[in-house]
Design an enzyme around this catalytic site. Structure first.
Site, short mmCIF file in Angstrom:
data_model
loop_
_atom_site.label_atom_id
_atom_site.label_comp_id
_atom_site.label_asym_id
_atom_site.label_seq_id
_atom_site.Cartn_x
_atom_site.Cartn_y
_atom_site.Cartn_z
CE LYS A 261 92.99 84.77 -12.37
NZ LYS A 261 93.34 83.64 -11.54
CG ASP A 266 90.24 84.81 -7.46
OD1 ASP A 266 89.08 84.47 -6.96
OD2 ASP A 266 91.10 83.86 -7.55
CE LYS A 273 91.55 83.09 -4.17
NZ LYS A 273 92.07 81.49 -4.54
CG ASP A 284 93.79 86.40 -9.38
OD1 ASP A 284 94.98 85.69 -9.95
OD2 ASP A 284 92.89 85.87 -9.24
CG ASP A 343 89.21 80.24 -5.65
OD1 ASP A 343 89.49 81.61 -6.23
OD2 ASP A 343 89.77 79.88 -4.74
CD GLU A 345 89.49 83.49 -10.51
OE1 GLU A 345 89.25 82.49 -9.76
OE2 GLU A 345 90.60 84.40 -10.59
NE ARG A 347 90.97 76.39 -13.89
CZ ARG A 347 91.48 75.55 -13.23
NH1 ARG A 347 91.22 74.22 -13.64
NH2 ARG A 347 92.26 75.78 -12.07
N1 BES Z 1 94.04 83.48 -8.30
C1 BES Z 1 94.13 82.09 -7.95
C2 BES Z 1 95.35 81.38 -8.07
C3 BES Z 1 96.19 81.55 -6.92
C4 BES Z 1 96.13 81.18 -5.72
C5 BES Z 1 97.40 82.35 -7.16
C6 BES Z 1 97.13 81.42 -4.47
C7 BES Z 1 98.51 82.83 -6.19
C8 BES Z 1 98.24 82.05 -4.90
C9 BES Z 1 92.94 81.17 -8.89
O1 BES Z 1 91.94 82.00 -9.13
C10 BES Z 1 92.39 79.93 -7.99
O2 BES Z 1 91.93 80.43 -7.31
N2 BES Z 1 92.82 78.89 -8.27
C11 BES Z 1 92.47 77.74 -7.64
C12 BES Z 1 91.90 76.53 -8.54
C13 BES Z 1 91.45 75.58 -7.85
C14 BES Z 1 89.97 76.00 -7.26
C15 BES Z 1 91.07 74.46 -8.79
C16 BES Z 1 93.56 77.51 -6.82
O3 BES Z 1 94.71 77.22 -6.98
O4 BES Z 1 93.37 77.01 -5.45
ZN ZN Z 2 92.25 84.10 -9.59
MN MN Z 3 90.42 81.99 -8.02
#
Ligand code: BES
Ligand code: ZN
Ligand code: MN
Length: 489
Positions: A261, A266, A273, A284, A343, A345, A347
């Site tokens: 990825k 992000d 966020k 990210d 968010d 994204e 996947r």
């Molecule tokens: N890059 C983030 C995951 C992440 C969050 C990594 C905090 C490290 C610290 C990912 O793209 C994301 O935002 N995931 C969301 C998914 C949710 C919207 C289902 C998350 O984990 O909040």
């Molecule tokens: Zn992300």
């Molecule tokens: Mn995200």
């Protein structure tokens, strides 16, 4: 850095020349056969209350009597385990911080015998100890002047030379991969753009004789990657789809494929966020950085297998052109996806990269992603989340983690976890409920990994550190390199 090994008599270690002699000592007492002069020094330090043979304890002595090296660094390990040795090595090398040591010699004392694992950890710790981020902070002080490290081998240990040779070469290669991954991760988002990642892959191709293809938006459109494109569409920064190949075996041999990825920033997109710590979302692209690092390590070791590394790189940004909640996109696989949260994204870019991986008829595909905050809650920063649709792949990933001390923990993929991904408007939704968030993300990816043996590493908690030590860790380059090497047939 120059990595060496040297066979010597452990009852005469004090006579060896170096700028610093580091003794990594396991056990609560020194072995009877150990250098008598050094034993007196160490036991005296213990008697004075300056040092203890307990895990975590260190002591540096300047110009100790009878020792050729002007500095003697003692680092106690406690148990004679690989994990304890790693911790003591890091403590030992940390003692050289800010000092004038150019050449350090290391001896393991009180361990059963030299192993490839110990030798690997020696090289890794040495490499790790000298890394300093300076690209946008050229004033950062050097960690140390260390340019040469020697692993001292006990003459009485018959298998030491062979184990050390293999282990040091492996550790040196992984250290180079980790350095690349850390540097890519640490670079700010306005430096480490998708374009930059493509250039890094190209440069690696040139230096290591790899075939590297860097595709732009036009090529990705042609491939029909509607899901990947939908994430990239909100940003002015152009996307890159990177494919790099290491060919070490016959063309007919099915390759190992690693997918990373590569979200270079992000923001969350329209599902923006919160502001706190958003800067950390420059990390990210940790999955992309780690597969590049593993590729570098593998290309230096030159095993007899084929490896393909795929990176889907773009930014996730809000704009008038950005993907919106409620939008439905069509992935390269033909499956439609309802976007409920922009968010989620990672996947969305990975699913198209997984479909693309099918064309290599891979023996196994492992994707690596800073995918979910939920994984950070589940496993913290100690172990990466590991998923697999095949028990052998899971076992190989777990074993690779143990061998490299770059640990992971297998998580479940029960069908019940997919319930939440149902959509009234598409084949699948991109998010479920908050509960089990790392698992539902993996379930989403699994839908695109039906045609091969597949593993998935959620490295959201392990790819970087927050707080005062904020920075990329280079994980899971060690795990990935060991995993790839375990696939040699
Ligand atoms: N890059 C983030 C995951 C992440 C969050 C990594 C905090 C490290 C610290 C990912 O793209 C994301 O935002 N995931 C969301 C998914 C949710 C919207 C289902 C998350 O984990 O909040
Ligand atoms: Zn992300
Ligand atoms: Mn995200």
């Amino acid at each position: 850095m120059d990595f060496r090994t040297q066979s010597t008599a452990f009852d005469a270690l004090a006579a060896l020349p170096s700028d610093a002699l580091i003794l990594v000592i396991a056990g609560e007492a020194l072995p009877a056969t150990f250098d008598a002069g050094l034993s007196v020094l160490i036991n005296d330090a213990v008697k004075l209350g300056d040092f203890e043979l307990k895990a975590g304890k260190t002591l540096t002595l300047q110009r100790p009597q009878g020792v050729k090296a002007p500095r003697l660094v003692l680092a106690a390990a406690g148990k004679p385990s690989l994990k304890a040795a790693r911790a003591a090595l890091l403590h030992g090398f940390a003692q050289l911080k800010g000092r004038g040591v150019a050449h350090a010699a290391v001896a393991f004392v009180g361990f059963d015998a030299m192993t490839t694992g110990l030798a690997e950890q020696f090289a890794l710790a040495a490499g790790e100890s000298v890394y300093v981020y300076r690209h946008t902070k050229p004033s950062a002080p050097a960690a140390s002047k260390l340019v040469k490290v020697t692993l001292l081998l006990d003459k009485a240990d018959a298998g030491a030379a062979k184990a050390a040779k293999v282990g040091v070469a492996l550790g040196q290669a992984i250290a180079a991969g980790i350095e690349l991954a850390r540097e890519c991760g640490n670079l700010p988002g306005n430096y480490a753009t998708p374009t930059y990642l493509g250039e890094q892959a190209k440069a690696l191709g040139l230096s290591h004789g790899l075939k590297v293809e860097v595709m732009d938006k036009k090529a990705v459109e042609k491939l029909g990657m509607g899901s990947f494109l939908s994430v990239a569409q909100g940003s002015d920064e152009p996307l890159r789809f990177i494919v790099a190949r290491y060919d070490g075996a016959a063309k007919t041999q099915a390759p190992v494929v690693l997918v990373g990825k590569g979200i270079t920033f992000d923001s969350g997109g329209i599902s923006l966020k919160p502001g706190a710590d958003m800067d950390e979302m420059k990390f990210d692209m940790g999955g992309a950085a780690s597969v590049l690092g593993a590729l570098r390590a593998v290309a230096e070791i030159k095993p007899k297998l084929n490896l393909v590394v795929i990176i889907a790189a773009c930014e996730n940004m809000p704009s008038g052109r950005a993907l919106k909640p409620g939008d439905v996109v069509t992935s390269m696989s033909g499956q439609t996806i309802e976007i409920l949260n922009t968010d989620a994204e990672g996947r969305l870019v990975l699913c198209d990269a997984l479909t693309y991986a099918e064309r290599f008829k891979p023996s196994v595909v492992v994707d690596v992603a800073t995918l979910t905050g939920a994984c950070v809650i589940a496993l913290g920063g100690v172990r990466s989340g590991m998923y697999a649709n095949d028990d052998d792949v899971a076992a190989a990933l777990a074993a690779a983690g143990e061998a490299s001390l770059d640990l992971c923990w297998r998580m479940p993929l029960d069908d019940e976890y997919e319930e939440g991904l149902k959509s009234n408007f598409a084949d699948v939704a991109n998010v479920g409920s908050r509960a089990g968030g790392s698992i539902t993300a993996a379930k989403f990816l699994q839908r695109f990994a039906g045609k091969f043996r597949w593993g998935h590493l959620d490295i959201a908690g392990t790819a970087w550190k927050s707080g005062a030590a904020k920075g990329g860790t280079g994980r899971p380059v060690g795990l990935l390199t060991h995993f790839v090497l375990s696939q040699v047939r």
